[in-house]
Design an enzyme around this catalytic site. Structure first.
Site, mmCIF file in Angstrom:
data_model
loop_
_atom_site.group_PDB
_atom_site.id
_atom_site.type_symbol
_atom_site.label_atom_id
_atom_site.label_comp_id
_atom_site.label_asym_id
_atom_site.label_seq_id
_atom_site.Cartn_x
_atom_site.Cartn_y
_atom_site.Cartn_z
ATOM 1 N N MET A 30 -1.593 -13.362 33.354
ATOM 2 C CA MET A 30 -2.006 -13.842 32.041
ATOM 3 C C MET A 30 -1.534 -15.278 31.826
ATOM 4 O O MET A 30 -1.463 -15.750 30.688
ATOM 5 C CB MET A 30 -1.467 -12.911 30.948
ATOM 6 C CG MET A 30 -1.997 -11.488 31.109
ATOM 7 S SD MET A 30 -2.041 -10.554 29.583
ATOM 8 C CE MET A 30 -0.310 -10.492 29.180
ATOM 9 N N HIS A 37 5.445 -15.155 39.264
ATOM 10 C CA HIS A 37 4.023 -15.160 39.637
ATOM 11 C C HIS A 37 3.825 -15.803 41.013
ATOM 12 O O HIS A 37 3.047 -15.318 41.832
ATOM 13 C CB HIS A 37 3.211 -15.960 38.617
ATOM 14 C CG HIS A 37 3.199 -15.383 37.230
ATOM 15 N ND1 HIS A 37 3.755 -16.043 36.151
ATOM 16 C CD2 HIS A 37 2.692 -14.234 36.742
ATOM 17 C CE1 HIS A 37 3.573 -15.306 35.062
ATOM 18 N NE2 HIS A 37 2.941 -14.206 35.378
ATOM 19 N N GLN A 61 -5.331 -5.335 26.002
ATOM 20 C CA GLN A 61 -4.056 -4.682 26.294
ATOM 21 C C GLN A 61 -2.996 -4.985 25.241
ATOM 22 O O GLN A 61 -1.849 -4.562 25.370
ATOM 23 C CB GLN A 61 -3.558 -5.038 27.699
ATOM 24 C CG GLN A 61 -3.095 -6.470 27.884
ATOM 25 C CD GLN A 61 -2.811 -6.768 29.349
ATOM 26 O OE1 GLN A 61 -3.716 -6.800 30.185
ATOM 27 N NE2 GLN A 61 -1.538 -6.970 29.677
ATOM 28 N N LYS A 149 8.584 -6.060 38.232
ATOM 29 C CA LYS A 149 9.053 -6.321 36.866
ATOM 30 C C LYS A 149 8.353 -5.390 35.878
ATOM 31 O O LYS A 149 8.969 -4.877 34.951
ATOM 32 C CB LYS A 149 8.776 -7.791 36.534
ATOM 33 C CG LYS A 149 8.610 -8.144 35.087
ATOM 34 C CD LYS A 149 9.939 -8.297 34.418
ATOM 35 C CE LYS A 149 9.908 -8.825 33.002
ATOM 36 N NZ LYS A 149 8.745 -8.631 32.214
HETATM 37 P P1 AMP Z 1 1.744 -11.286 33.550
HETATM 38 O O1 AMP Z 1 1.225 -12.680 33.639
HETATM 39 O O2 AMP Z 1 2.994 -11.171 32.748
HETATM 40 O O3 AMP Z 1 0.699 -10.285 33.172
HETATM 41 O O4 AMP Z 1 2.203 -10.897 35.006
HETATM 42 C C1 AMP Z 1 1.339 -11.038 36.101
HETATM 43 C C2 AMP Z 1 1.971 -10.413 37.299
HETATM 44 O O5 AMP Z 1 3.229 -11.059 37.581
HETATM 45 C C3 AMP Z 1 2.291 -8.931 37.101
HETATM 46 O O6 AMP Z 1 2.020 -8.240 38.309
HETATM 47 C C4 AMP Z 1 3.763 -8.956 36.807
HETATM 48 O O7 AMP Z 1 4.423 -7.755 37.141
HETATM 49 C C5 AMP Z 1 4.232 -10.085 37.691
HETATM 50 N N1 AMP Z 1 5.514 -10.626 37.254
HETATM 51 C C6 AMP Z 1 5.859 -11.003 36.002
HETATM 52 N N2 AMP Z 1 7.143 -11.395 35.954
HETATM 53 C C7 AMP Z 1 7.627 -11.259 37.216
HETATM 54 C C8 AMP Z 1 8.906 -11.495 37.831
HETATM 55 N N3 AMP Z 1 9.942 -11.950 37.123
HETATM 56 N N4 AMP Z 1 9.030 -11.248 39.145
HETATM 57 C C9 AMP Z 1 7.992 -10.773 39.874
HETATM 58 N N5 AMP Z 1 6.768 -10.537 39.361
HETATM 59 C C10 AMP Z 1 6.592 -10.767 38.051
#
Ligand code: AMP
Length: 280
Positions: A30, A37, A61, A149
């Site tokens: 996102m 990421h 979501q 995470k």
């Molecule tokens: P988001 O942009 O928050 O929807 O996250 C996108 C992807 O990045 C998802 O698969 C999350 O689980 C992963 N993600 C977010 N924060 C972390 C982190 N600190 N370490 C590893 N992966 C992460």
């Protein structure tokens, strides 16, 4: 690096890659990108020929009283970071492209989604599953990478791809943390300096729980009490849940299964909601 907005253009690129026999890796995000990421981008790049990072703040979501409007956005910064990391395509569709007027089809996973985040955020995983099925249909990745995470999200996606026999391998990436242990998160951008300092309590509480497990304690009540105790050190923190679950089914455990137990916490730091987890 290409930035693609339209579904038709993305599909055309996918067809070209497939004709050339290239495998596609996908990292759904996102945006408001951070090292967490990017670690997923590296995992995708190591396993496939071309990498697509999707950038889409998915409205379905978020609940009606959640932070969709306040969710951090930084598209220019994100594109620069992706360019430097060697992403091939950033797919950044508009809301209208993904959910055109009259859109009415949703996907529910009904077991792993039930508790924790599913309980605290009704409809959250319905939105997650729906958008991922859409994105997988458009990008057609052989591999998609997700962070530990969001451990319940990872488990729900694994279940959904297994149930629907989607031809995509789900690859997990470890949680990347700040030096004080705070799990990196786009939402950390919304923390003020006082809150940022106290946010490290989430990880400290998980570590305290792990320490008890490592000392041989298997009663989940004792471990949960210790986690609550550490979180109680801040009066800015409001605990949403502390739970110890099986990492695949997300069913609460009655006693610790060594190596197969996940301590999960969610807490509000004033207006910012944070989650974290640790396998013990
Ligand atoms: P988001 O942009 O928050 O929807 O996250 C996108 C992807 O990045 C998802 O698969 C999350 O689980 C992963 N993600 C977010 N924060 C972390 C982190 N600190 N370490 C590893 N992966 C992460």
């Amino acid at each position: 690096m290409q930035v693609i907005q339209s579904i038709e253009d993305m599909r055309a690129q996918v067809r070209q890659w497939q004709a050339a026999g290239r495998t596609i890796g996908c990292v759904p995000t996102m945006g408001a990108l951070h090292q967490g990421h990017l670690s997923l981008v590296d995992l995708a790049k190591a396993q496939t020929d071309v990498t697509v990072l999707t950038l889409f703040v998915n409205p379905t979501q978020f609940g009606p009283n959640e932070d969709f409007a306040k969710y951090p956005r930084d598209e220019a910064g994100d594109l620069e970071i992706c360019r430097r990391r060697g992403v091939d395509v950033v797919f950044a569709p508009t809301n209208e492209a993904i959910y055109p007027k009259g859109y009415s089809t949703y996907l529910n996973e009904e077991a792993v989604s039930e508790g924790l985040e599913g309980g605290a955020r009704p409809g959250h995983f319905r939105g997650v599953c729906t958008v991922l099925l859409l994105l997988f249909n458009i990008v057609q990745p052989a591999v998609a990478v997700f962070g530990e995470k969001d451990a319940q999200q990872l488990a729900v996606i694994r279940k959904m791809t297994r149930d629907l026999r989607l031809p995509v391998e789900i690859v997990p990436g470890p949680t990347i943390r700040e030096p004080d242990g705070l799990a990196m998160s786009s939402r950390n951008r919304n923390l003020n300096p006082h809150q940022r300092k106290e946010a490290a309590l989430l990880y400290q509480s998980l570590q305290a729980g792990k320490k008890l497990v490592d000392s041989g304690i298997v009663q989940v009540e004792r471990i949960m009490a210790e986690v609550h105790h550490v979180l109680g050190r801040s009066n800015r923190l409001r605990v949403n849940y502390v739970s110890i679950v099986d990492p695949d089914t997300f069913r609460p455990l009655k006693r610790i299964e060594p190596g197969q137990s996940l301590i999960c916490v969610a807490a509000w730091l004033e207006q910012v909601r944070l989650i974290d987890n640790l396998r013990v």
